[in-house]
Design a protein around this motif. Structure first.
Motif, PDB file in Angstrom:
ATOM      1  N   ASN A 148       0.815  -1.216   0.000  1.00 33.92           N
ATOM      2  CA  ASN A 148       0.000   0.000   0.000  1.00 33.92           C
ATOM      3  C   ASN A 148       0.851   1.270   0.000  1.00 33.92           C
ATOM      4  N   THR A 149       1.928   1.221  -0.754  1.00 35.90           N
ATOM      5  CA  THR A 149       2.760   2.421  -0.875  1.00 35.90           C
ATOM      6  C   THR A 149       2.147   3.352  -1.926  1.00 35.90           C
ATOM      7  N   ILE A 150       2.175   4.648  -1.631  1.00 35.70           N
ATOM      8  CA  ILE A 150       1.689   5.650  -2.588  1.00 35.70           C
ATOM      9  C   ILE A 150       2.906   6.132  -3.401  1.00 35.70           C
ATOM     10  N   TYR A 151       2.767   6.172  -4.719  1.00 34.38           N
ATOM     11  CA  TYR A 151       3.895   6.600  -5.554  1.00 34.38           C
ATOM     12  C   TYR A 151       3.683   8.032  -6.046  1.00 34.38           C
ATOM     13  N   VAL A 152       4.724   8.832  -5.910  1.00 34.65           N
ATOM     14  CA  VAL A 152       4.706  10.188  -6.461  1.00 34.65           C
ATOM     15  C   VAL A 152       5.690  10.186  -7.630  1.00 34.65           C
ATOM     16  N   VAL A 153       5.244  10.669  -8.782  1.00 34.67           N
ATOM     17  CA  VAL A 153       6.132  10.757  -9.948  1.00 34.67           C
ATOM     18  C   VAL A 153       6.286  12.236 -10.293  1.00 34.67           C
ATOM     19  N   GLY A 154       7.532  12.686 -10.388  1.00 38.43           N
ATOM     20  CA  GLY A 154       7.752  14.100 -10.695  1.00 38.43           C
ATOM     21  C   GLY A 154       8.946  14.283 -11.603  1.00 38.43           C
ATOM     22  N   ALA A 172       2.104  10.417   7.666  1.00 38.91           N
ATOM     23  CA  ALA A 172       2.561   9.073   8.035  1.00 38.91           C
ATOM     24  C   ALA A 172       2.086   8.000   7.059  1.00 38.91           C
ATOM     25  N   PHE A 173       1.977   8.344   5.744  1.00 41.80           N
ATOM     26  CA  PHE A 173       1.605   7.348   4.731  1.00 41.80           C
ATOM     27  C   PHE A 173       2.870   6.792   4.085  1.00 41.80           C
ATOM     28  N   PRO A 174       2.982   5.464   3.929  1.00 43.75           N
ATOM     29  CA  PRO A 174       4.124   4.928   3.200  1.00 43.75           C
ATOM     30  C   PRO A 174       4.102   5.457   1.759  1.00 43.75           C
ATOM     31  N   HIS A 175       5.210   5.956   1.286  1.00 38.91           N
ATOM     32  CA  HIS A 175       5.236   6.513  -0.068  1.00 38.91           C
ATOM     33  C   HIS A 175       6.625   6.362  -0.661  1.00 38.91           C
ATOM     34  N   VAL A 201       0.305  11.321  -8.728  1.00 37.96           N
ATOM     35  CA  VAL A 201       0.302  10.490  -7.522  1.00 37.96           C
ATOM     36  C   VAL A 201      -0.521   9.246  -7.808  1.00 37.96           C
ATOM     37  N   VAL A 202       0.068   8.080  -7.609  1.00 36.19           N
ATOM     38  CA  VAL A 202      -0.651   6.823  -7.859  1.00 36.19           C
ATOM     39  C   VAL A 202      -0.943   6.171  -6.509  1.00 36.19           C
ATOM     40  N   MET A 203      -2.250   6.051  -6.214  1.00 40.46           N
ATOM     41  CA  MET A 203      -2.666   5.504  -4.920  1.00 40.46           C
ATOM     42  C   MET A 203      -2.613   3.968  -4.978  1.00 40.46           C
ATOM     43  N   PRO A 204      -2.578   3.299  -3.822  1.00 37.41           N
ATOM     44  CA  PRO A 204      -2.489   1.834  -3.810  1.00 37.41           C
ATOM     45  C   PRO A 204      -3.640   1.157  -4.548  1.00 37.41           C
ATOM     46  N   ASP A 205      -4.824   1.797  -4.623  1.00 37.23           N
ATOM     47  CA  ASP A 205      -5.947   1.158  -5.325  1.00 37.23           C
ATOM     48  C   ASP A 205      -5.934   1.491  -6.817  1.00 37.23           C
TER      49      ASP A 205
END
Ligand SMILES: Cc1cc2nc3c(=O)[nH]c(=O)nc-3n(C[C@H](O)[C@H](O)[C@H](O)COP(=O)(O)OP(=O)(O)OC[C@H]3O[C@@H](n4cnc5c(N)ncnc54)[C@H](O)[C@@H]3O)c2cc1C
Length: 570
Positions: A148-154, A172-175, A201-205
């Motif tokens: 459930n890691t959130i990915y940020v692409v920049g 405190a979200f894993p990212h 931002v790509v959420m875990p779902d």
């Protein structure tokens, strides 16, 4: 088989067999398990793995090895595989052995070992597996490889992409972050489809957000931004340790509780990668994990949360209190707890920031001072707090050096402290000096000092650095009715004795401010200890005081009809 490696070494053949059985049975599918009978072979394998670029997740070593001690081997493993977790294997009851006990304390204190692990007994040994899986969880957390890691692409590490990462960190979200022109970044952008706008931002779902606002990102991550309702028994301002503790106790004791925070969860505690002095966590706990668990606990008890909401005004309205929030109007409460903490000025030397908690400490020295016995420690700062810290440390440390930017100690410190500092034989002062660098391998080892007048730099050995360069409380938004000290910290309870600001004929409760019904807990309070445990303690005490306040409803100002005066609260 590929994948991260678990290495175990013990020259007690039977003990190694038990370890191998438990490790292979439980972790063999996802980890490569290597069990070796001698430190010599273990060292060679660790070197080969490092040369091949293989990821070592965990190294376990028996303490009593024939050629070298387990802690020495684990120290070598730390250099070869700095991200690996390291556990010292001991037999049941070994902690009673003085030499083993000392090896454990010393190795943990200096970061050579993460913790000790009891050798497994009968199979399956769930106690052993609890220790192993905790170490593996910490390892994967540090690798940002959690589910459930959130990915940020920049496009770059800085700018809006950085702000979004910072927000996720504060919530405190894993990212994890990917540059758009990296392989992972390109894949995520392609998945987002035509016209994807960075930062992404790509959420875990699988939900994709393009350049989201702070509030949108917070909502998408399932965190509330708008409070449910407008009328509460208790509004807590600040979701750091003090606020979260008050939320757990307030909600569990049946108070309608709202917690608002201008950012996310955990306050300053989230900047601590390992809090080692919090009760009940012998291995230490990351500020992020502590905050997540406290939030979950408060939520389960029914506390409401509103993130990304800054409290901007507090005033008395009718019989209650009214709080203005930055983005959703006002909420009202019978009582308010100020848990807004403080911000420490940071040194801004990356190599030293990386050693936070590993020889480098912000704020109070009370907890760490005994561990500095026999060491040479530095204190940076020129105000009373720095003088007091240096004097306190001088009771334990072999030598204390107080580093002061100003050319005279009296420029920022009270005269009585200056005289005490000068009279302390193991305490020296370096005036006109600043700290511009430093580092160490897992623990602070050296500092770079610069003479401000001449620009000359000197590298010195150092076992500890205490940064006392000022804390600023978040109290600028409070009404004048709330009495504060010269630095802006909120006065409470007995601090208000004889202050004209207190208007009632009862005494204020222990943590009550000069505005009846408004309490303060944690770092924002004048004279607070500036530690997670004390902030948590104060948050819970505040709730007990609310019971007494509500029971007697002693909020009425002098001159209004009221019940007979009750004796002092606090
Ligand atoms: C780098 C670092 C390392 C540390 N390591 C340790 C350690 O190892 N062990 C230990 O015991 N202590 C440690 N501390 C100290 C510890 O983190 C603090 O003492 C503790 O977090 C104080 O808790 P608090 O709830 O009082 O305030 P904070 O943690 O400061 O939380 C305050 C919260 O209030 C919010 N807020 C402020 N103003 C407003 C407003 N107007 N409206 C809405 N929200 C607002 C902030 O966003 C924040 O989330 C460390 C501190 C730092 C900086």
């Amino acid at each position: 088989m590929s994948g991260p490696v678990i290495v175990a070494v013990d020259d007690d053949a039977a003990a190694l067999r038990d370890v191998e059985r438990e490790l292979r049975d439980r972790y063999g599918r996802h980890y490569r398990v290597m069990c070796l009978p001698s430190p010599h072979e273990a060292r060679a394998s660790l070197e080969n793995l490092a040369a091949a670029g293989d990821e070592v997740a965990l190294v376990l070593a028996g303490q009593r090895l024939s050629e070298m001690s387990g802690s020495e081997l684990l120290d070598e493993a730390r250099h070869l595989h700095p991200h690996s977790k390291r556990g010292l294997l001991i037999a049941w009851g070994d902690w009673g052995d003085r030499a083993t006990g000392e090896a454990i304390f010393d190795s943990i204190a200096h970061g050579r070992v993460d913790h000790y692990v009891l050798r497994p007994a009968a199979s399956p040994d769930e106690l052993f597996h609890q220790a192993i899986s905790s170490l593996l969880l910490e390892w994967s957390e540090a690798q940002r490889a959690l589910p459930n890691t959130i990915y940020v692409v920049g496009e770059s590490w800085s700018g809006r992409a950085y702000e979004l990462r910072d927000l996720l960190e504060r919530c405190a979200f894993p990212h994890a972050f990917c540059l758009a022109d990296s392989n992972d970044g390109r894949a995520l952008v392609a998945e987002a489809g035509e016209g994807a706008k960075l930062p992404l931002v790509v959420m875990p779902d699988g939900t994709v957000l393009m350049d989201p606002s702070n509030a949108d990102l917070t909502r998408a991550a399932g965190s509330p931004v708008d409070p449910e309702g407008t009328d509460f028994d208790l509004v807590i301002v600040g979701a750091g340790p003090a606020g979260l503790s008050a939320a757990v106790y307030g909600a569990s004791e049946g108070f309608g509780t709202l917690v608002v925070d201008q950012g996310g969860l955990g306050g300053q505690a989230t900047s601590s990668s390992l809090i080692r002095n919090y009760l009940g966590f012998p291995r230490g706990v990351s500020g992020r994990r502590l905050a997540q668990q406290a939030h979950e606990q408060a939520w389960v008890f029914g506390a409401n949360f509103a993130f990304m909401q800054k409290a901007t005004e507090l005033r008395r309205e009718h019989d209650g209190l009214s709080i203005a929030l930055s983005d959703c109007g006002r909420v009202s409460a019978r009582a308010v707890l100020l848990a807004t903490g403080a911000s420490y000025r940071r040194l801004g030397v990356p190599a030293l920031e990386a050693l936070n908690g590993a020889g480098v400490f912000y704020g109070g020295t009370t907890a760490e001072a005994p561990a500095m016995a026999g060491q040479h420690v530095y204190v940076l700062g020129g105000a009373n707090s720095a003088g007091q810290a240096a004097l306190h440390l001088a009771r334990y440390a072999r030598r204390v050096t107080l580093v002061v930017r100003a050319q005279a100690l009296g420029a920022g410190m009270s005269d009585y402290l200056v005289r005490q500092v000068e009279a302390t034989s193991n305490l020296e002062v370096r005036l006109g000096t600043e700290i511009v660098g430093g580092g160490g391998d897992g623990w602070l080892e050296h500092l770079v000092l610069r003479d401000r007048a001449e620009g000359r730099e000197q590298t010195v050995d150092a076992d500890g650095l205490f940064l006392m360069i000022g804390a600023r409380p978040h109290t600028g938004w409070l009404p004048a009715e709330i009495d504060r000290d010269a630095e802006g910290f909120v006065l409470t309870g007995t601090d208000l004795r004889d202050r004209p600001a207190w208007r009632l004929d009862r005494s204020p409760f222990l943590l009550e401010t000069s505005m009846p019904g408004v309490f303060a807990a944690g770092d924002v309070r004048h004279g607070s200890v500036k530690r997670v445990a004390s902030a948590v303690g104060e948050g819970s005490v505040a709730i007990q005081l609310l019971h007494r306040l509500f029971a007697a409803d002693r909020l009425h100002p002098r001159g209004r009809p009221k019940e007979p005066a009750v004796r002092a609260g606090g």
